[in-house]
Design a protein around this motif. Structure first.
Motif, PDB file in Angstrom:
ATOM      1  N   ARG A 118       4.406   4.454  -2.404  1.00  0.00           N
ATOM      2  CA  ARG A 118       3.933   6.149  -1.790  1.00  0.00           C
ATOM      3  C   ARG A 118       4.371   6.187  -0.310  1.00  0.00           C
ATOM      4  O   ARG A 118       4.920   5.024   0.033  1.00  0.00           O
ATOM      5  CB  ARG A 118       2.373   5.745  -1.136  1.00  0.00           C
ATOM      6  N   GLU A 149      -0.758   0.145  -2.507  1.00  0.00           N
ATOM      7  CA  GLU A 149      -2.114   0.244  -1.922  1.00  0.00           C
ATOM      8  C   GLU A 149      -2.374  -0.949  -2.711  1.00  0.00           C
ATOM      9  O   GLU A 149      -2.898  -0.531  -4.306  1.00  0.00           O
ATOM     10  CB  GLU A 149      -2.563   1.124  -1.977  1.00  0.00           C
ATOM     11  N   SER A 150      -1.588  -2.469  -2.513  1.00  0.00           N
ATOM     12  CA  SER A 150      -2.539  -3.663  -3.997  1.00  0.00           C
ATOM     13  C   SER A 150      -2.995  -4.367  -2.889  1.00  0.00           C
ATOM     14  O   SER A 150      -1.852  -4.477  -2.085  1.00  0.00           O
ATOM     15  CB  SER A 150      -0.814  -3.398  -4.516  1.00  0.00           C
ATOM     16  N   ASP A 151      -3.815  -5.068  -3.019  1.00  0.00           N
ATOM     17  CA  ASP A 151      -4.064  -6.826  -2.062  1.00  0.00           C
ATOM     18  C   ASP A 151      -3.050  -7.910  -2.629  1.00  0.00           C
ATOM     19  O   ASP A 151      -2.813  -9.101  -2.124  1.00  0.00           O
ATOM     20  CB  ASP A 151      -5.347  -6.601  -2.600  1.00  0.00           C
ATOM     21  N   THR A 205       3.685  -4.234  -0.473  1.00  0.00           N
ATOM     22  CA  THR A 205       2.343  -3.588  -0.920  1.00  0.00           C
ATOM     23  C   THR A 205       1.287  -3.578   0.737  1.00  0.00           C
ATOM     24  O   THR A 205       2.135  -5.215   1.692  1.00  0.00           O
ATOM     25  CB  THR A 205       1.769  -4.737  -1.722  1.00  0.00           C
ATOM     26  N   THR A 206       0.426  -3.391   0.667  1.00  0.00           N
ATOM     27  CA  THR A 206      -0.927  -3.216   1.715  1.00  0.00           C
ATOM     28  C   THR A 206      -1.228  -5.071   1.907  1.00  0.00           C
ATOM     29  O   THR A 206      -1.100  -5.830   2.863  1.00  0.00           O
ATOM     30  CB  THR A 206      -1.613  -2.450   1.417  1.00  0.00           C
ATOM     31  N   ARG A 249      -0.718  -7.726   5.328  1.00  0.00           N
ATOM     32  CA  ARG A 249      -1.544  -8.116   6.062  1.00  0.00           C
ATOM     33  C   ARG A 249      -0.746  -9.614   5.977  1.00  0.00           C
ATOM     34  O   ARG A 249      -1.817  -9.878   7.150  1.00  0.00           O
ATOM     35  CB  ARG A 249      -3.057  -8.115   5.300  1.00  0.00           C
TER      36      ARG A 249
END
Length: 301
Positions: free
Chosen positions: A73, A105-107, A126-127, A131
Motif C-alpha cells: 500500500r 501489513e504483515s508481521d 512490511t510493518t 517494528r
C-alpha cells in the motif's frame, strides 16, 4: 542488463556470472521456440503469438501483480515519515530517482522492490520489518532493495523466468488444440515430444533462474554495504530478520513463500526447502561472509 548511472558500486565478478546465466537462458529460449516451430509446423503462428503476448504481459504487468498480491500500500511522507526519510537519504547518496514507497501489513519482517525501471519502481517494507529494525539496519535493507531498482533486477528476473512460463503454457496449448493426442495431427509421433521438451526446458530454466536470483542477491548486498559504508548494519539486519522468521506462524510463511524471489530474506531458508540448488537466495552464511569481507576491506569492525 546494464545498471542506470548511479553511485551503487558495481561488482564485476557477480555481474559476469549474471550475464553468463542470462546468456544460457536466452540460448535455451531460442532453442526451445525453434524446436516447437519445427515439431508443430502448422501451429507456428500461434506459438509466436503466444510467446510474444506472454512476454509483453509478464514484462509490463508482473511487478504490479506481485505488489498487489503482497499487499503493498503506497504511503505518503506524512503517513510514514521515517521510512520516506530513509529512502530520501539513500536516493540522494546513490544519485538516483526516488521510487514510490509502500508498506505491507504483515508481521513477517521483510522488504521488496518492484518495477521494470527506475521511473515506475516501488520499494515496500512490511510493518513487521519497521517494528523490529534499528534505523541503520533499516537503511541497509532499503539500500539493498534500491540496488535491485538501480540494476533493473526486476526486469532481469522477469525476462529470465519468462521461459519457464512459456514452456508450461505451450504444453497446455498443445494439449488443448489436439496437437498431442485426440486431434487431427496425432498421427505425427514427433508431436509427442512437445510436452517432453517443455518439461525439460522448464526444469533447466527454473534452475538457471534460481542461480541468477542468488547472484543478484549477493550483488545487492555488496552494493548496499558499499553505498552505506556500514556492512555490519546490513549483517545485523540479516541476522535479526532470519532469526525472527522462526517465530512467524508456519501458515503465514507458506502464504509468503511464492514471493520469495522478491523478498529481502526468503520466508523459508535453504535448509527448510529442497536445498541450495532450488533456493532463490544465498544462504545466510554466504551473505554474512561476504559482508564480513567487505567490512575488512573498509577497515570497519
Amino acid at each position: 542488463m546494464a545498471a542506470a548511472r548511479t553511485r551503487f558500486a558495481p561488482d564485476r565478478g557477480l555481474t559476469s556470472r549474471m550475464t553468463a546465466t542470462m546468456f544460457l537462458i536466452g540460448l535455451l529460449y531460442v532453442v526451445f521456440v525453434g524446436a516447437l516451430i519445427a515439431l508443430a509446423k502448422g501451429a507456428w503462428p500461434l506459438i509466436v503469438l503466444v510467446a510474444g503476448g506472454l512476454f509483453i504481459a509478464q514484462f509490463w504487468f508482473s511487478d504490479r501483480i506481485a505488489a498487489y498480491s503482497m499487499g503493498a500500500r503506497e504511503v505518503t511522507p506524512e503517513q510514514a515519515p521515517e521510512l520516506h526519510g530513509a529512502v530520501d537519504r539513500l536516493c540522494a547518496l546513490a544519485d538516483m530517482p526516488k521510487p514510490r514507497v509502500a508498506i505491507a501489513e504483515s508481521d513477517i519482517p521483510n522488504a521488496f522492490a518492484t518495477g521494470r525501471n527506475q521511473e515506475n519502481a516501488l520499494v515496500c517494507a512490511t510493518t513487521g520489518l519497521l517494528r523490529r529494525l534499528e534505523p541503520e539496519e533499516l537503511e541497509g535493507v532499503l539500500a539493498h532493495e534500491l540496488s535491485h531498482v538501480a540494476h533493473r533486477d526486476v526486469a532481469v528476473m522477469t525476462i529470465a523466468s519468462f521461459l519457464g512460463v512459456l514452456a508450461g503454457t505451450i504444453t497446455r496449448i498443445a494439449l488443448w488444440t489436439g496437437l498431442v493426442g485426440g486431434g487431427r495431427n496425432n498421427n505425427n509421433p514427433l508431436l509427442l515430444l512437445i510436452p517432453l521438451v517443455s518439461a525439460v526446458v522448464y526444469v533447466i530454466s527454473y534452475l538457471l533462474t534460481r542461480l541468477l536470483s542468488r547472484y543478484r542477491e549477493l550483488t545487492a548486498d555488496r552494493a548496499a554495504a558499499l553505498l552505506t559504508g556500514r556492512p555490519s548494519a546490513l549483517a545485523a539486519a540479516l541476522t535479526k530478520i532470519s532469526g525472527q522468521m522462526a517465530r512467524i506462524p508456519t501458515r503465514d510463511l507458506r502464504k509468503a513463500e511464492p514471493f520469495n524471489a522478491f523478498y529481502f530474506v526468503p520466508a523459508f531458508s535453504g535448509r527448510q526447502s529442497l536445498g541450495r540448488l532450488l533456493s532463490s537466495h544465498p544462504t545466510l552464511e554466504q551473505r554474512l561472509n561476504q559482508l564480513s569481507h567487505i567490512s575488512a576491506q573498509l577497515g570497519r569492525p
